[in-house]
Scaffold this active site. Structure first.
Site, short mmCIF file in Angstrom:
data_model
loop_
_atom_site.label_atom_id
_atom_site.label_comp_id
_atom_site.label_asym_id
_atom_site.label_seq_id
_atom_site.Cartn_x
_atom_site.Cartn_y
_atom_site.Cartn_z
N SER A 1 0.83 -1.19 0.00
CA SER A 1 0.00 0.00 0.00
C SER A 1 0.87 1.25 0.00
O SER A 1 1.85 1.32 0.73
CB SER A 1 -0.88 -0.03 1.26
OG SER A 1 -1.67 1.13 1.31
N HIS B 1 0.10 4.40 0.98
CA HIS B 1 -0.01 5.40 2.05
C HIS B 1 0.68 4.99 3.35
O HIS B 1 0.69 5.74 4.32
CB HIS B 1 -1.47 5.79 2.30
CG HIS B 1 -2.30 4.77 3.03
ND1 HIS B 1 -2.53 4.85 4.38
CD2 HIS B 1 -2.96 3.68 2.60
CE1 HIS B 1 -3.33 3.83 4.75
NE2 HIS B 1 -3.59 3.11 3.68
N CYS C 1 -8.24 0.36 11.52
CA CYS C 1 -9.49 -0.07 10.91
C CYS C 1 -10.50 -0.45 11.98
O CYS C 1 -11.68 -0.57 11.72
CB CYS C 1 -9.25 -1.26 9.99
SG CYS C 1 -7.70 -1.11 9.11
C1 LIG Z 1 -2.90 -0.63 6.16
C2 LIG Z 1 -2.84 -2.08 6.01
C3 LIG Z 1 -3.67 -2.75 5.10
C4 LIG Z 1 -4.72 -2.02 4.28
O1 LIG Z 1 -4.14 -1.17 3.35
P1 LIG Z 1 -5.06 -0.12 2.55
O2 LIG Z 1 -4.16 0.36 1.46
O3 LIG Z 1 -5.40 0.93 3.52
O4 LIG Z 1 -6.22 -0.86 2.03
C5 LIG Z 1 -3.54 -4.11 4.99
N1 LIG Z 1 -2.66 -4.80 5.73
C6 LIG Z 1 -1.85 -4.20 6.61
C7 LIG Z 1 -0.87 -5.01 7.39
C8 LIG Z 1 -1.91 -2.83 6.78
O5 LIG Z 1 -1.11 -2.25 7.67
#
Ligand SMILES: *Cc1c(COP(=O)(O)O)cnc(C)c1O
Length: 389
Positions: free
Chosen positions: A195, A197, A321
């Site tokens: 990801s 971000h 989340c």
């Molecule tokens: C943040 C995160 C995700 C989700 O990523 P998004 O791009 O926000 O959908 C999945 N797995 C882990 C371990 C994360 O830290």
């Protein structure tokens, strides 16, 4: 101090993105004119930069809207291929919801799932994995680094065990990418989600690495339409986001070593200070962990109350989340903590944009917050009185 839930966009990343909102606004699938070519060049450059960070070829990486979409695509896409074979998926109780939720749905649809526990330090027991792999398995799905504790799983060994038994291996590397070396070939991964971000890139963009050349990797697309990205993920690509992700990957690669040391120094400073307080403990292993993540438990403290005492410091209980969700962390429970202990735990996750001054102030203010809270707690005062007299 909550950089594991998201990071600010690095100004260098934003600068790289801006032209793709303005003059280079084209659709990379428009092959008939310059607008399209310029946009395609931007996507190609991002692929090159990400490819050089994880050492994959350009045709092995597709862009998605984030790690959640990537995990869904990998898991549902493979499960469709293997759904009638009777083979199972092996995963782990400490995975992110972006893995556990799609897996739960696959389980309901009849695909056998085996959830491995972890040891009290957060690490998988490889003997248990080896045992689990004795039954036919099409996929081992184990995250690289845990978002709540920073614990890094021994992916190379896991991969080797999986491959010896003819299983594919998929890893959610959202927290690892850009923070520690993640080389897909070296680790032997078949699929990997990440990801943007989490490494100072924009939100809403991520990717999925898919090894080329294996006849066992057949993924059914989850989003169909115009057939973009080798038909694996239709829809016009998020070019500015992809360009930003690429730049973020490049910067992370170039600055990883120095940043690792900087963050680790700060993290260790905080850890030493907080663990010197009575009845405070680290959650997770000492050795194999991300440099910037610290998960601590303070008995007689409810983390939510601590956050209220020091509202100027952005801390977290763990998974962003789940923040609206008062349930205790499933990761800490899987490591053997009681519900009460899990609710006494906090996560500190540092990042590139923090400053030494912020670290010093946070140590001071968090300690003060803890002390004040404990002094309001009759059980704490009683236990201290017992110690004294
Ligand atoms: C943040 C995160 C995700 C989700 O990523 P998004 O791009 O926000 O959908 C999945 N797995 C882990 C371990 C994360 O830290």
């Amino acid at each position: 101090m909550d950089n594991n839930s998201t990071t600010p966009v690095d100004p260098r990343v934003l600068d790289e993105m801006l032209p793709y909102f303005k003059e280079k606004f084209g659709n990379p699938s428009s092959h008939q004119h310059r607008y399209g070519w310029l946009a395609e060049d931007g996507v190609d450059m991002a692929l090159e930069r990400i490819g050089s960070l994880i050492e994959c070829r350009e045709e092995e990486f597709i862009f998605t809207s984030g790690a959640t979409e990537s995990t869904n695509l990998a898991l549902r896409g493979l499960a469709y291929t293997y759904r009638n074979t009777g083979k199972k998926i092996i995963t782990c109780l400490t995975e992110h919801a972006a893995v556990l939720e799609p897996i739960r749905e696959l389980e309901q649809s009849g695909i056998p799932i085996q959830y491995l526990p972890v040891q009290s330090n957060g690490l998988l027991d490889l003997n248990q994995l080896e045992e689990a792999l004795k039954k036919p398995t099409f996929l081992v799905c184990i995250m690289m680094a845990n978002n709540e504790t920073g614990v890094i799983q021994p992916i190379q060994e896991i991969t080797q065990l999986a491959h010896e038994q003819g299983s594919l291996i998929f890893s959610d590397a959202s927290q690892a990418l850009g923070k520690i070396p993640v080389l897909v070939d070296n680790l032997g991964l078949d699929l990997m989600a990440c990801s943007s971000h989490k490494l100072y890139g924009p939100k809403g963009v991520g990717g999925l690495y898919i090894r080329k050349g294996s006849p066992y990797i057949k993924i059914k697309p989850q989003i169909t339409g115009g057939g973009q990205q080798n038909e694996l993920r239709s829809g016009t690509m998020n070019v500015p986001g992809i360009v930003g992700f690429g730049k973020a990957a490049e910067i992370s690669g170039q600055e990883m070593q120095g940043e690792y040391q900087k963050l680790k120094t700060w993290r260790d400073l905080m850890e030493t200070s907080f663990l010197s307080l009575p009845l405070s403990y680290r959650n997770g292993t000492f050795e194999n962990r991300l440099p910037h993540t610290l998960n601590l438990r303070f008995d007689f403290i409810k983390s939510e109350q601590l956050f209220q005492k020091i509202p100027h410091i952005a801390l977290s209980t763990g998974s962003a989340c789940n923040s609206a969700n008062p349930e205790p962390s499933h990761v800490l429970l899987a490591m053997g903590l009681t519900e009460k202990q899990a609710r006494s735990s906090i996560r500190i996750s540092l990042g590139r944009m923090n400053t030494t001054g912020e670290i010093e102030n946070a140590i001071k203010d968090i300690r003060l917050g803890l002390e004040n809270l404990r002094n309001e707690d009759v059980f704490w005062l009683k236990s201290k009185a017992k110690e004294l007299y």
